[in-house]
Design a protein around this motif. Structure first.
Motif, PDB file in Angstrom:
ATOM      1  N   THR A 129       8.229   7.815  -8.314  1.00 51.93           N
ATOM      2  CA  THR A 129       9.912   8.334  -8.572  1.00 51.93           C
ATOM      3  C   THR A 129      10.415   7.209  -7.842  1.00 51.93           C
ATOM      4  N   VAL A 130      11.667   7.012  -8.008  1.00 51.44           N
ATOM      5  CA  VAL A 130      12.583   6.108  -7.734  1.00 51.44           C
ATOM      6  C   VAL A 130      12.653   6.169  -6.335  1.00 51.44           C
ATOM      7  N   GLU A 131      12.741   7.697  -5.769  1.00 55.90           N
ATOM      8  CA  GLU A 131      12.833   8.113  -4.515  1.00 55.90           C
ATOM      9  C   GLU A 131      11.812   7.558  -3.620  1.00 55.90           C
ATOM     10  N   GLN A 132      10.605   7.726  -4.103  1.00 54.31           N
ATOM     11  CA  GLN A 132       9.193   7.450  -3.411  1.00 54.31           C
ATOM     12  C   GLN A 132       9.234   5.768  -3.132  1.00 54.31           C
ATOM     13  N   ILE A 133       9.402   4.940  -4.268  1.00 54.21           N
ATOM     14  CA  ILE A 133       9.655   4.000  -4.032  1.00 54.21           C
ATOM     15  C   ILE A 133      10.642   3.032  -3.183  1.00 54.21           C
ATOM     16  N   ARG A 134      11.925   3.758  -3.217  1.00 50.38           N
ATOM     17  CA  ARG A 134      13.010   3.218  -2.511  1.00 50.38           C
ATOM     18  C   ARG A 134      12.816   3.685  -0.847  1.00 50.38           C
ATOM     19  N   ALA A 135      11.855   4.444  -0.555  1.00 50.77           N
ATOM     20  CA  ALA A 135      11.673   4.930   0.692  1.00 50.77           C
ATOM     21  C   ALA A 135      10.869   3.954   1.505  1.00 50.77           C
ATOM     22  N   HIS A 136      10.137   2.865   0.687  1.00 53.16           N
ATOM     23  CA  HIS A 136       9.449   1.856   1.273  1.00 53.16           C
ATOM     24  C   HIS A 136       9.941   0.389   0.887  1.00 53.16           C
ATOM     25  N   LEU A 137      10.630   0.272  -0.307  1.00 56.75           N
ATOM     26  CA  LEU A 137      11.285  -1.100  -0.694  1.00 56.75           C
ATOM     27  C   LEU A 137      12.484  -0.792  -1.257  1.00 56.75           C
ATOM     28  N   PRO A 138      13.456  -0.586   0.123  1.00 57.99           N
ATOM     29  CA  PRO A 138      14.893  -0.363  -0.402  1.00 57.99           C
ATOM     30  C   PRO A 138      15.569  -1.603  -1.064  1.00 57.99           C
ATOM     31  N   ALA A 139      16.960  -1.054  -1.688  1.00 50.82           N
ATOM     32  CA  ALA A 139      17.812  -2.072  -2.047  1.00 50.82           C
ATOM     33  C   ALA A 139      18.027  -3.426  -1.609  1.00 50.82           C
ATOM     34  N   THR A 140      17.657  -3.498  -0.408  1.00 47.96           N
ATOM     35  CA  THR A 140      18.055  -4.840   0.321  1.00 47.96           C
ATOM     36  C   THR A 140      16.836  -5.782   0.289  1.00 47.96           C
ATOM     37  N   VAL A 141      15.624  -5.086  -0.185  1.00 54.04           N
ATOM     38  CA  VAL A 141      14.391  -5.959  -0.442  1.00 54.04           C
ATOM     39  C   VAL A 141      14.155  -6.130  -1.923  1.00 54.04           C
ATOM     40  N   ALA A 142      14.182  -5.215  -2.461  1.00 55.59           N
ATOM     41  CA  ALA A 142      13.822  -5.366  -3.973  1.00 55.59           C
ATOM     42  C   ALA A 142      14.687  -4.626  -4.927  1.00 55.59           C
ATOM     43  N   THR A 143      14.699  -5.055  -5.947  1.00 53.04           N
ATOM     44  CA  THR A 143      15.053  -4.835  -7.405  1.00 53.04           C
ATOM     45  C   THR A 143      14.330  -3.665  -8.343  1.00 53.04           C
ATOM     46  N   LEU A 144      14.843  -2.729  -8.764  1.00 48.55           N
ATOM     47  CA  LEU A 144      13.930  -1.578  -9.551  1.00 48.55           C
ATOM     48  C   LEU A 144      14.465  -1.446 -10.816  1.00 48.55           C
ATOM     49  N   GLU A 145      13.697  -1.853 -11.873  1.00 44.64           N
ATOM     50  CA  GLU A 145      14.098  -1.805 -13.202  1.00 44.64           C
ATOM     51  C   GLU A 145      13.866  -0.226 -13.624  1.00 44.64           C
ATOM     52  N   GLU A 146      14.925   0.557 -13.681  1.00 40.71           N
ATOM     53  CA  GLU A 146      14.748   1.908 -13.888  1.00 40.71           C
ATOM     54  C   GLU A 146      14.954   2.019 -15.666  1.00 40.71           C
ATOM     55  N   HIS A 147      14.265   2.763 -16.240  1.00 40.92           N
ATOM     56  CA  HIS A 147      14.495   3.118 -17.704  1.00 40.92           C
ATOM     57  C   HIS A 147      14.715   4.827 -17.616  1.00 40.92           C
ATOM     58  N   GLU A 148      15.249   5.145 -18.713  1.00 33.66           N
ATOM     59  CA  GLU A 148      15.734   6.596 -18.775  1.00 33.66           C
ATOM     60  C   GLU A 148      14.460   7.120 -19.135  1.00 33.66           C
ATOM     61  N   PRO A 149      14.255   8.387 -18.406  1.00 28.60           N
ATOM     62  CA  PRO A 149      13.220   9.155 -18.599  1.00 28.60           C
ATOM     63  C   PRO A 149      12.858   9.690 -19.866  1.00 28.60           C
ATOM     64  N   ALA A 150      11.367   9.836 -20.317  1.00 27.90           N
ATOM     65  CA  ALA A 150      11.172  10.249 -21.659  1.00 27.90           C
ATOM     66  C   ALA A 150      11.660  11.629 -21.855  1.00 27.90           C
ATOM     67  N   ALA A 151      11.646  11.805 -23.227  1.00 34.52           N
ATOM     68  CA  ALA A 151      12.277  13.210 -23.628  1.00 34.52           C
ATOM     69  C   ALA A 151      11.180  14.412 -22.586  1.00 34.52           C
TER      70      ALA A 151
END
Length: 329
Positions: free
Chosen positions: A248-270
């Motif tokens: 999840t976005v939250e799991q990844i951001r907990a270890h790689l915050p916005a100051t470190v990495a960019t995260l390409e978020e796609h709209e969740p599937a149906a």
């Protein structure tokens, strides 16, 4: 402090904020009736505080123009809040002109505290612990900070003399959008009108700031903190890293915050929501790669390294070391 006296001081605080205050407004803020407000106003007048009565539909009370207010008066809670704020700000590096101004302000307030409150504060400080150790911070010049703040508020361009991390000194023009405090440092972010690009500068590296003639309009969607963090994540470094991580976005951001990495978020599937684990692309830039394998291990999510090959080798080497440690009797 007796409650009526505290309310009279609160009334003075409300009036000194400027403008005309209606009786109804003051009564609501003080939690009393209108006639009690009038009695408190009379007490202020008895103390030679020039409170004027304003008649008419929007009438009420105000302080006489040009009146020099008495020395600052703080309640017990307010004094404690100010002192704790100064202490926390000094530890976090959010002070200007070194620690001198913060220390002298703290000393001045402590000297005038009632003895019982000073004892309470000392007791609190003796029992208070911090999880981090105080560090040496490079604090900005007060004049530079205030000049930039004024330029942000009024949309005025500024000229700054800046020294970058390699020691190069340049003079630049900046359309400043905001000032950001981050990780114990002060930054100003805005647009360089000569190249039309967003730029972020550390305030402690600015030797001088001068307001220039003219004005500019900040972007409607201008978010100084977001722009600064995005700039950190996309700055030029030796290594460009691309990963795909299942989580999840939250799991990844907990270890790689916005100051470190960019995260390409796609709209969740149906049928999915944003809390559903899925494959997400992560990009970052770094001078060194040796810190990244332990971060990926602590993330504990499936991942694929798209580039560089060197990172793949480092992750494999870490896995081999951990496996060898686990096999030891």
């Amino acid at each position: 402090m007796p409650r009526p006296t505290a309310r009279v001081l609160t009334l003075l605080e409300l009036l000194q904020s400027g403008g005309t205050r209606t009786v109804a407004e003051l009564a609501d803020r003080l939690g009393v009736e209108g006639r009690t407000v009038r009695r408190y106003v009379g007490q202020l007048i008895d103390l030679d505080v020039p409170v004027e009565s304003v008649r008419g539909r929007y009438g009420g009370y105000r302080l006489a123009p040009g009146y020099r207010l008495p020395p600052l008066m703080l309640s017990d809670d307010e004094a404690l809040a100010v002192l704790l704020g100064l202490i926390a700000g000094r530890r976090a590096g959010l002070t200007t002109a070194g620690h001198t101004a913060s220390e002298t302000a703290t000393a001045k307030i402590r000297r005038v505290l009632p003895k019982h409150l000073a004892r309470r504060l000392d007791t609190l400080l003796e029992s208070l612990s911090f999880t981090d150790q105080p560090r040496g911070f490079a604090t900005p010049d007060t004049g530079v900070l205030l000049t930039l703040a004024d330029a942000v508020r009024h949309g005025r361009p500024v000229s700054i003399r800046y020294t970058d991390r390699d020691g190069r000194r340049t003079e630049r023009t900046l359309h400043a959008h905001g000032i950001v405090a981050h990780a114990g440092r002060w930054y100003v972010t805005g647009t360089d009108p000569e190249i039309g690009e967003d730029r972020t500068f550390r305030l402690d590296r600015i030797a001088d700031a001068r307001t220039l003639l003219g004005s500019f309009e900040a972007p409607v969607d201008s978010d100084p903190a977001h722009r600064m963090l995005s700039g950190f994540a996309t700055a030029e470094y030796r290594h460009e890293v691309t990963l795909r991580i299942h989580g999840t976005v939250e799991q990844i951001r907990a270890h790689l915050p916005a100051t470190v990495a960019t995260l390409e978020e796609h709209e969740p599937a149906a049928g999915q929501d944003r809390a559903t684990e899925r494959w997400l692309r992560v990009e970052l830039r770094a001078e060194r790669l040796d810190w990244l394998p332990p971060v990926l291990a602590s993330l504990d999510r499936p991942f694929v390294i798209e580039r560089p090959d060197e990172l793949r080798d480092l992750v494999t080497a870490l896995a081999d070391r951990l496996a060898s440690y686990a096999r030891q009797a």
